[in-house]
Design a protein around this motif. Structure first.
Motif, PDB file in Angstrom:
ATOM      1  N   VAL A   1       0.839  -1.192   0.000  1.00 36.71           N
ATOM      2  CA  VAL A   1       0.000   0.000   0.000  1.00 36.71           C
ATOM      3  C   VAL A   1       0.871   1.237   0.000  1.00 36.71           C
ATOM      4  N   LYS A   2       0.668   2.116  -0.930  1.00 34.50           N
ATOM      5  CA  LYS A   2       1.420   3.361  -0.985  1.00 34.50           C
ATOM      6  C   LYS A   2       0.851   4.351   0.019  1.00 34.50           C
TER       7      LYS A   2
ATOM      8  N   SER B   1      -2.354   5.972  -1.090  1.00 34.47           N
ATOM      9  CA  SER B   1      -3.340   5.061  -1.657  1.00 34.47           C
ATOM     10  C   SER B   1      -4.729   5.241  -1.056  1.00 34.47           C
TER      11      SER B   1
ATOM     12  N   GLU C   1      -6.451   7.851  -3.040  1.00 35.21           N
ATOM     13  CA  GLU C   1      -6.666   7.308  -4.381  1.00 35.21           C
ATOM     14  C   GLU C   1      -7.834   6.325  -4.414  1.00 35.21           C
ATOM     15  N   ILE C   2      -7.891   5.452  -3.407  1.00 34.01           N
ATOM     16  CA  ILE C   2      -8.965   4.456  -3.355  1.00 34.01           C
ATOM     17  C   ILE C   2     -10.318   5.138  -3.177  1.00 34.01           C
TER      18      ILE C   2
ATOM     19  N   GLU D   1     -11.129  -4.859  -2.106  1.00 32.16           N
ATOM     20  CA  GLU D   1      -9.684  -4.744  -1.936  1.00 32.16           C
ATOM     21  C   GLU D   1      -9.083  -5.918  -1.146  1.00 32.16           C
TER      22      GLU D   1
END
Length: 286
Positions: A4-5, A8, A11-12, A87
């Motif tokens: 996971v960045k 993220s 972004e998600i 996810e």
């Protein structure tokens, strides 16, 4: 397990068209380093079950699953539950449960095994007090809880007698648990950015209270009425509340028997003193 960045989480949320809900107090932790520090504080073992409160989009869920034997991710918001299932739905160690945490049965989650649960969560500010007292009801099932709360709440939990932040939560929770304040977290670590600072506390629950209590309910009621008026003396607060139906002379008698000066204010009494006083009152009512 997917990597996971740091960015993220945002972004998600954008990818799924999800906007944070103010009514649910949603502020998502997006800093992976802070999440890693929280997981390190929880220190889940390979055979341990961890309950995550408010799993969001799963940033901390993944990190917990890398170390724990099992992660039960609780989430109330249906769109976020859908994200978690998309996810993380294929991860064998993760169970996603759509529920209100204040209705969740931690006893059932523990199961028949000897080990107690660990709890981790980024707690919406409006939920802090109800949740903290709810978790106390399951202290025999929960070994520790690592919680992100509003900084003011953290100060109250870790407060000592005589300090400005010392109050009802300080007394009641310290009777059943040891609390440490471990980490301060600035508003910039969340999306959207909250107006207040946060802090991470670790609550380690005792299976038995610090002092054997004749009536835990009476102890809680005593603490609450004692703080009803912070500027009032202990005697005046107890008299005003009519604690346990005692008359003013009887209140003086139980205070004397407990060795507590009725002119003191509630914030000067320790949890053990409140516990002793509640036991004396219980015995007096006989």
């Amino acid at each position: 397990m997917k990597t996971v960045k740091v960015d993220s989480v945002v972004e998600i949320l954008k990818r799924h068209g999800i906007l944070p809900k103010k009514r649910l107090g949603q502020c998502f932790l997006h800093d992976r380093k802070v999440a890693e520090r929280i997981v390190a504080l929880a220190d889940p073992g390979k055979g341990e079950t961890v309950i995550e409160i408010g799993a969001g989009v799963g940033l901390m869920t993944r990190l917990l699953a890398e170390r724990a034997g099992r992660v039960i991710a609780l989430e109330l918001d249906p769109p976020l539950v859908a994200v978690l299932r998309e996810e993380l739905g294929e991860e064998e160690k993760i169970e996603i449960v759509e529920t209100d945490v204040l209705k969740y049965d931690f006893h059932e989650a523990r199961g028949p095994g000897p080990g107690r649960l660990a709890v981790v969560g980024n707690i919406p500010y409006y939920l802090s007090s109800p949740l903290l007292f709810y978790l106390l009801d399951f202290r025999r099932e929960i070994e520790r809880a690592v919680l992100m709360v509003q900084e003011e709440v953290a100060e109250r939990l870790a407060a000592t007698p005589g300090s400005r932040a010392y109050g009802i939560p300080s007394v009641i929770i310290s009777m059943y648990a040891d609390v440490t304040r471990d980490l301060s977290v600035g508003p910039d670590r969340f999306y959207p950015r909250p107006k207040v600072c946060s802090a991470v506390v670790t609550v380690r629950y005792r299976e038995a209270s610090r002092l054997p209590l004749a009536s835990p309910d009476l102890f809680s009621r005593l603490v609450k009425v004692s703080f009803a008026g912070r500027r009032k003396t202990l005697f005046n607060n107890l008299r005003g509340a009519g604690i346990a139906g005692l008359s003013p002379p009887e209140i003086k008698n139980v205070l004397s028997e407990a060795g507590i000066d009725g002119k003191r204010r509630a914030e000067t009494l320790s949890a053990l003193e409140f516990g002793h006083l509640s036991n004396v009152i219980f015995a007096y009512l006989g």
